[in-house]
Design a protein around this motif. Sequence first.
Motif, PDB file in Angstrom:
ATOM      1  N   MET A  23       0.847  -1.179   0.000  1.00 26.78           N
ATOM      2  CA  MET A  23       0.000   0.000   0.000  1.00 26.78           C
ATOM      3  C   MET A  23       0.879   1.223   0.000  1.00 26.78           C
ATOM      4  O   MET A  23       1.925   1.252   0.613  1.00 26.78           O
ATOM      5  N   LYS A  24       0.300   2.217  -0.659  1.00 27.06           N
ATOM      6  CA  LYS A  24       1.067   3.466  -0.731  1.00 27.06           C
ATOM      7  C   LYS A  24       0.552   4.375   0.369  1.00 27.06           C
ATOM      8  O   LYS A  24      -0.651   4.647   0.452  1.00 27.06           O
ATOM      9  N   SER A  25       1.514   4.732   1.168  1.00 26.30           N
ATOM     10  CA  SER A  25       1.098   5.632   2.262  1.00 26.30           C
ATOM     11  C   SER A  25       1.159   7.076   1.776  1.00 26.30           C
ATOM     12  O   SER A  25       2.092   7.484   1.099  1.00 26.30           O
ATOM     13  N   GLY A  26       0.126   7.875   2.123  1.00 25.30           N
ATOM     14  CA  GLY A  26       0.108   9.294   1.722  1.00 25.30           C
ATOM     15  C   GLY A  26       0.102  10.223   2.932  1.00 25.30           C
ATOM     16  O   GLY A  26      -0.055   9.782   4.075  1.00 25.30           O
ATOM     17  N   SER A  27       0.270  11.517   2.654  1.00 23.65           N
ATOM     18  CA  SER A  27       0.268  12.507   3.757  1.00 23.65           C
ATOM     19  C   SER A  27      -1.147  12.689   4.276  1.00 23.65           C
ATOM     20  O   SER A  27      -2.111  12.624   3.519  1.00 23.65           O
ATOM     21  N   PRO A  28      -1.259  12.923   5.571  1.00 27.04           N
ATOM     22  CA  PRO A  28      -2.617  13.102   6.137  1.00 27.04           C
ATOM     23  C   PRO A  28      -3.274  14.375   5.601  1.00 27.04           C
ATOM     24  O   PRO A  28      -2.625  15.388   5.387  1.00 27.04           O
ATOM     25  N   GLN A  29      -4.540  14.332   5.382  1.00 29.32           N
ATOM     26  CA  GLN A  29      -5.302  15.490   4.889  1.00 29.32           C
ATOM     27  C   GLN A  29      -6.052  16.144   6.057  1.00 29.32           C
ATOM     28  O   GLN A  29      -6.616  15.455   6.906  1.00 29.32           O
ATOM     29  N   THR A  30      -6.048  17.478   6.050  1.00 28.04           N
ATOM     30  CA  THR A  30      -6.752  18.246   7.094  1.00 28.04           C
ATOM     31  C   THR A  30      -7.944  18.935   6.461  1.00 28.04           C
ATOM     32  O   THR A  30      -7.876  19.463   5.348  1.00 28.04           O
ATOM     33  N   ALA A  31      -9.042  18.970   7.205  1.00 22.37           N
ATOM     34  CA  ALA A  31     -10.270  19.621   6.701  1.00 22.37           C
ATOM     35  C   ALA A  31     -10.168  21.144   6.900  1.00 22.37           C
ATOM     36  O   ALA A  31      -9.769  21.610   7.960  1.00 22.37           O
ATOM     37  N   THR A  32     -10.518  21.918   5.894  1.00 19.35           N
ATOM     38  CA  THR A  32     -10.498  23.400   5.967  1.00 19.35           C
ATOM     39  C   THR A  32     -11.917  23.934   5.967  1.00 19.35           C
ATOM     40  O   THR A  32     -12.806  23.419   5.271  1.00 19.35           O
ATOM     41  N   HIS A  33     -12.145  25.020   6.775  1.00 19.47           N
ATOM     42  CA  HIS A  33     -13.466  25.652   6.875  1.00 19.47           C
ATOM     43  C   HIS A  33     -13.348  27.130   6.489  1.00 19.47           C
ATOM     44  O   HIS A  33     -12.350  27.784   6.824  1.00 19.47           O
ATOM     45  N   PRO A  34     -14.321  27.703   5.764  1.00 18.34           N
ATOM     46  CA  PRO A  34     -14.249  29.147   5.411  1.00 18.34           C
ATOM     47  C   PRO A  34     -14.312  30.010   6.657  1.00 18.34           C
ATOM     48  O   PRO A  34     -15.029  29.714   7.612  1.00 18.34           O
ATOM     49  N   GLY A  35     -13.489  31.162   6.657  1.00 21.14           N
ATOM     50  CA  GLY A  35     -13.486  32.065   7.810  1.00 21.14           C
ATOM     51  C   GLY A  35     -14.771  32.877   7.908  1.00 21.14           C
ATOM     52  O   GLY A  35     -15.459  33.121   6.923  1.00 21.14           O
ATOM     53  N   GLY A  36     -15.155  33.377   9.105  1.00 21.21           N
ATOM     54  CA  GLY A  36     -16.357  34.171   9.317  1.00 21.21           C
ATOM     55  C   GLY A  36     -16.424  34.703  10.728  1.00 21.21           C
ATOM     56  O   GLY A  36     -15.480  34.579  11.514  1.00 21.21           O
ATOM     57  N   PHE A  37     -17.582  35.340  11.050  1.00 22.59           N
ATOM     58  CA  PHE A  37     -17.798  35.900  12.372  1.00 22.59           C
ATOM     59  C   PHE A  37     -18.794  35.045  13.126  1.00 22.59           C
ATOM     60  O   PHE A  37     -19.795  34.574  12.573  1.00 22.59           O
ATOM     61  N   THR A  38     -18.545  34.928  14.353  1.00 21.90           N
ATOM     62  CA  THR A  38     -19.492  34.216  15.193  1.00 21.90           C
ATOM     63  C   THR A  38     -20.598  35.157  15.639  1.00 21.90           C
ATOM     64  O   THR A  38     -20.505  36.383  15.507  1.00 21.90           O
ATOM     65  N   LEU A  39     -21.652  34.616  16.172  1.00 19.25           N
ATOM     66  CA  LEU A  39     -22.782  35.427  16.652  1.00 19.25           C
ATOM     67  C   LEU A  39     -22.365  36.365  17.771  1.00 19.25           C
ATOM     68  O   LEU A  39     -22.812  37.510  17.844  1.00 19.25           O
ATOM     69  N   VAL A  40     -21.488  35.866  18.613  1.00 17.47           N
ATOM     70  CA  VAL A  40     -21.012  36.707  19.725  1.00 17.47           C
ATOM     71  C   VAL A  40     -20.234  37.904  19.187  1.00 17.47           C
ATOM     72  O   VAL A  40     -20.401  39.046  19.657  1.00 17.47           O
ATOM     73  N   GLU A  41     -19.378  37.660  18.192  1.00 16.65           N
ATOM     74  CA  GLU A  41     -18.607  38.768  17.620  1.00 16.65           C
ATOM     75  C   GLU A  41     -19.531  39.811  16.974  1.00 16.65           C
ATOM     76  O   GLU A  41     -19.317  41.026  17.084  1.00 16.65           O
ATOM     77  N   ILE A  42     -20.562  39.343  16.271  1.00 20.92           N
ATOM     78  CA  ILE A  42     -21.497  40.268  15.639  1.00 20.92           C
ATOM     79  C   ILE A  42     -22.220  41.104  16.686  1.00 20.92           C
ATOM     80  O   ILE A  42     -22.386  42.324  16.550  1.00 20.92           O
ATOM     81  N   MET A  43     -22.651  40.468  17.767  1.00 22.17           N
ATOM     82  CA  MET A  43     -23.374  41.201  18.811  1.00 22.17           C
ATOM     83  C   MET A  43     -22.458  42.212  19.490  1.00 22.17           C
ATOM     84  O   MET A  43     -22.872  43.344  19.789  1.00 22.17           O
ATOM     85  N   VAL A  44     -21.206  41.828  19.731  1.00 21.00           N
ATOM     86  CA  VAL A  44     -20.256  42.773  20.331  1.00 21.00           C
ATOM     87  C   VAL A  44     -20.020  43.973  19.412  1.00 21.00           C
ATOM     88  O   VAL A  44     -19.988  45.134  19.838  1.00 21.00           O
ATOM     89  N   ALA A  45     -19.893  43.730  18.098  1.00 17.86           N
ATOM     90  CA  ALA A  45     -19.694  44.824  17.142  1.00 17.86           C
ATOM     91  C   ALA A  45     -20.908  45.752  17.100  1.00 17.86           C
ATOM     92  O   ALA A  45     -20.776  46.977  17.014  1.00 17.86           O
ATOM     93  N   MET A  46     -22.114  45.179  17.162  1.00 14.07           N
ATOM     94  CA  MET A  46     -23.329  45.995  17.174  1.00 14.07           C
ATOM     95  C   MET A  46     -23.394  46.871  18.413  1.00 14.07           C
ATOM     96  O   MET A  46     -23.763  48.057  18.344  1.00 14.07           O
ATOM     97  N   VAL A  47     -23.039  46.302  19.562  1.00 12.84           N
ATOM     98  CA  VAL A  47     -23.056  47.093  20.801  1.00 12.84           C
ATOM     99  C   VAL A  47     -22.060  48.242  20.713  1.00 12.84           C
ATOM    100  O   VAL A  47     -22.355  49.392  21.088  1.00 12.84           O
ATOM    101  N   ILE A  48     -20.854  47.964  20.220  1.00  9.10           N
ATOM    102  CA  ILE A  48     -19.835  49.022  20.088  1.00  9.10           C
ATOM    103  C   ILE A  48     -20.311  50.101  19.114  1.00  9.10           C
ATOM    104  O   ILE A  48     -20.161  51.316  19.342  1.00  9.10           O
ATOM    105  N   GLY A  49     -20.925  49.674  17.999  1.00 10.35           N
ATOM    106  CA  GLY A  49     -21.434  50.663  17.034  1.00 10.35           C
ATOM    107  C   GLY A  49     -22.539  51.521  17.605  1.00 10.35           C
ATOM    108  O   GLY A  49     -22.592  52.736  17.373  1.00 10.35           O
ATOM    109  N   MET A  50     -23.460  50.892  18.363  1.00  6.58           N
ATOM    110  CA  MET A  50     -24.541  51.657  18.980  1.00  6.58           C
ATOM    111  C   MET A  50     -24.005  52.656  19.992  1.00  6.58           C
ATOM    112  O   MET A  50     -24.474  53.803  20.076  1.00  6.58           O
ATOM    113  N   ILE A  51     -23.024  52.238  20.766  1.00  8.15           N
ATOM    114  CA  ILE A  51     -22.418  53.171  21.724  1.00  8.15           C
ATOM    115  C   ILE A  51     -21.781  54.350  20.999  1.00  8.15           C
ATOM    116  O   ILE A  51     -21.916  55.511  21.407  1.00  8.15           O
ATOM    117  N   GLY A  52     -21.078  54.048  19.888  1.00  8.44           N
ATOM    118  CA  GLY A  52     -20.482  55.135  19.113  1.00  8.44           C
ATOM    119  C   GLY A  52     -21.525  56.094  18.569  1.00  8.44           C
ATOM    120  O   GLY A  52     -21.348  57.318  18.585  1.00  8.44           O
TER     121      GLY A  52
END
Length: 209
Positions: A1-30
């Motif tokens: 058998m031919k051994s190969g290099s391990p593959q890692t799963a990749t996920h697209p970057g984004g914002f979490t709900l907590v980050e969005i809520m924190v940004a909204m609070v900061i914007g409202m304060i501003g």
Amino acid sequence: MKSGSPQTATHPGGFTLVEIMVAMVIGMIGIIVMMQVFATAEAQKRTTTGTGDAQSSGALALYELQGAIRQSGYGFNSTSVLNCALSIPPPPPSTAAARLVPVFAPTLINPGGIPAGDADTDTLLIAYGSSPGSSEGDAIVLANGAALSTQTPANFAVGDRVIVAPPIETVPCPPLVLDRVTNTANNVVTIGNSGAKSGELLFNLGGSP
């Protein structure tokens, strides 16, 4: 058998709900901070503008008063017409009642007969004429009813407002009437009041006293 290099799963970057809520609070304060700063600046602007307008209006009012007070008494510089009651009839063809000024003087504060424009305010009555004639009065040489022969009839014109007064100060002072010249033909001054007498004085306050 031919051994190969391990593959890692990749996920697209984004914002979490907590980050969005924190940004909204900061914007409202501003936004709230900016609105407060804007409201404060606008209030200061209105205060400054209102103060400037009030000062300008006051300066203009004082300028008008200064010019009028300087002319007070022009046209009737004689004690025979001062401190007398003056009746001011309405211009024709009005049939309204005449206004009575209890004391006729160059300047009066809160005179009777003239109500204040606004409640709880003072009234300043300044009287002066616009005639180039003598302020000591023109002697009436001969009075024939309303037709008066004066020393200088050329100083009178149709429409001039005049006052007939005794030659010397009298106590009590007879009521005076602000009359109008109706005719000046043949060097005779004709007025509406026929109560003038020979030897009295005819004061000319001009066409726009």
